[in-house]
Design a protein around this motif. Structure first.
Motif, PDB file in Angstrom:
ATOM      1  N   GLN A   1       5.322  13.697 -11.751  1.00  0.00           N
ATOM      2  CA  GLN A   1       5.707  13.622 -13.163  1.00  0.00           C
ATOM      3  C   GLN A   1       4.777  14.492 -14.003  1.00  0.00           C
ATOM      4  N   GLU A   2       3.502  14.441 -13.723  1.00  0.00           N
ATOM      5  CA  GLU A   2       2.522  15.252 -14.451  1.00  0.00           C
ATOM      6  C   GLU A   2       2.791  16.742 -14.216  1.00  0.00           C
ATOM      7  N   ALA A   3       3.061  17.105 -12.967  1.00  0.00           N
ATOM      8  CA  ALA A   3       3.357  18.502 -12.648  1.00  0.00           C
ATOM      9  C   ALA A   3       4.648  18.945 -13.334  1.00  0.00           C
ATOM     10  N   LEU A   4       5.627  18.068 -13.399  1.00  0.00           N
ATOM     11  CA  LEU A   4       6.892  18.379 -14.056  1.00  0.00           C
ATOM     12  C   LEU A   4       6.700  18.598 -15.549  1.00  0.00           C
ATOM     13  N   GLN A   5       5.876  17.756 -16.164  1.00  0.00           N
ATOM     14  CA  GLN A   5       5.608  17.912 -17.597  1.00  0.00           C
ATOM     15  C   GLN A   5       4.899  19.239 -17.869  1.00  0.00           C
ATOM     16  N   LYS A   6       3.974  19.598 -16.991  1.00  0.00           N
ATOM     17  CA  LYS A   6       3.258  20.861 -17.150  1.00  0.00           C
ATOM     18  C   LYS A   6       4.225  22.040 -16.992  1.00  0.00           C
ATOM     19  N   LEU A  60       3.311   5.808  -2.943  1.00  0.00           N
ATOM     20  CA  LEU A  60       4.490   6.484  -3.492  1.00  0.00           C
ATOM     21  C   LEU A  60       4.436   6.566  -5.011  1.00  0.00           C
ATOM     22  N   LEU A  61       3.973   5.502  -5.660  1.00  0.00           N
ATOM     23  CA  LEU A  61       3.846   5.515  -7.121  1.00  0.00           C
ATOM     24  C   LEU A  61       2.837   6.568  -7.577  1.00  0.00           C
ATOM     25  N   ASP A  62       1.722   6.682  -6.843  1.00  0.00           N
ATOM     26  CA  ASP A  62       0.737   7.717  -7.168  1.00  0.00           C
ATOM     27  C   ASP A  62       1.351   9.108  -7.028  1.00  0.00           C
ATOM     28  N   GLN A  63       2.125   9.307  -5.963  1.00  0.00           N
ATOM     29  CA  GLN A  63       2.779  10.603  -5.768  1.00  0.00           C
ATOM     30  C   GLN A  63       3.769  10.884  -6.891  1.00  0.00           C
ATOM     31  N   GLU A  92       0.837  -1.205   0.000  1.00  0.00           N
ATOM     32  CA  GLU A  92       0.000   0.000   0.000  1.00  0.00           C
ATOM     33  C   GLU A  92       0.873   1.257   0.000  1.00  0.00           C
ATOM     34  N   HIS A  93       1.946   1.220   0.768  1.00  0.00           N
ATOM     35  CA  HIS A  93       2.859   2.372   0.820  1.00  0.00           C
ATOM     36  C   HIS A  93       3.512   2.594  -0.546  1.00  0.00           C
TER      37      HIS A  93
END
Length: 81
Positions: free
Chosen positions: A26-31, A18-21, A13-14
């Motif tokens: 990654q999405e924020a970095l691409q933006k 972490l993968l979701d984070q 679960e942890h």
């Protein structure tokens, strides 16, 4: 068992968390990268426009000096007549 989650399931679960984070980051970095790319393009266009304006201003200044010099020579020539 007393309802406690086994250690390996907590780790799974942890890791999912972490993968979701990481995916969100990654999405924020691409933006951010996209925005930075657009800013770079805008800056380059502004620099090019500024350079053109600077060249134009230089030619206007040179033209004004040439006209002033020509006017002075004409006034000097007229004063000798």
């Amino acid at each position: 068992m007393d309802g406690a989650i086994p250690a390996n399931e907590r780790q799974i679960e942890h890791f999912k968390f972490l993968l979701d984070q990481m995916a969100d980051q990654q999405e924020a970095l691409q933006k951010t990268n996209s925005q930075l790319s657009q800013l770079t393009k805008d800056f380059a266009a502004a620099v090019e426009k500024s350079e053109k304006s600077s060249r134009t201003a230089t030619w206007i200044a040179i033209s004004a000096i040439v006209i002033a010099a020509a006017t002075s020579f004409i006034q000097i020539g007229v004063s000798f007549l």
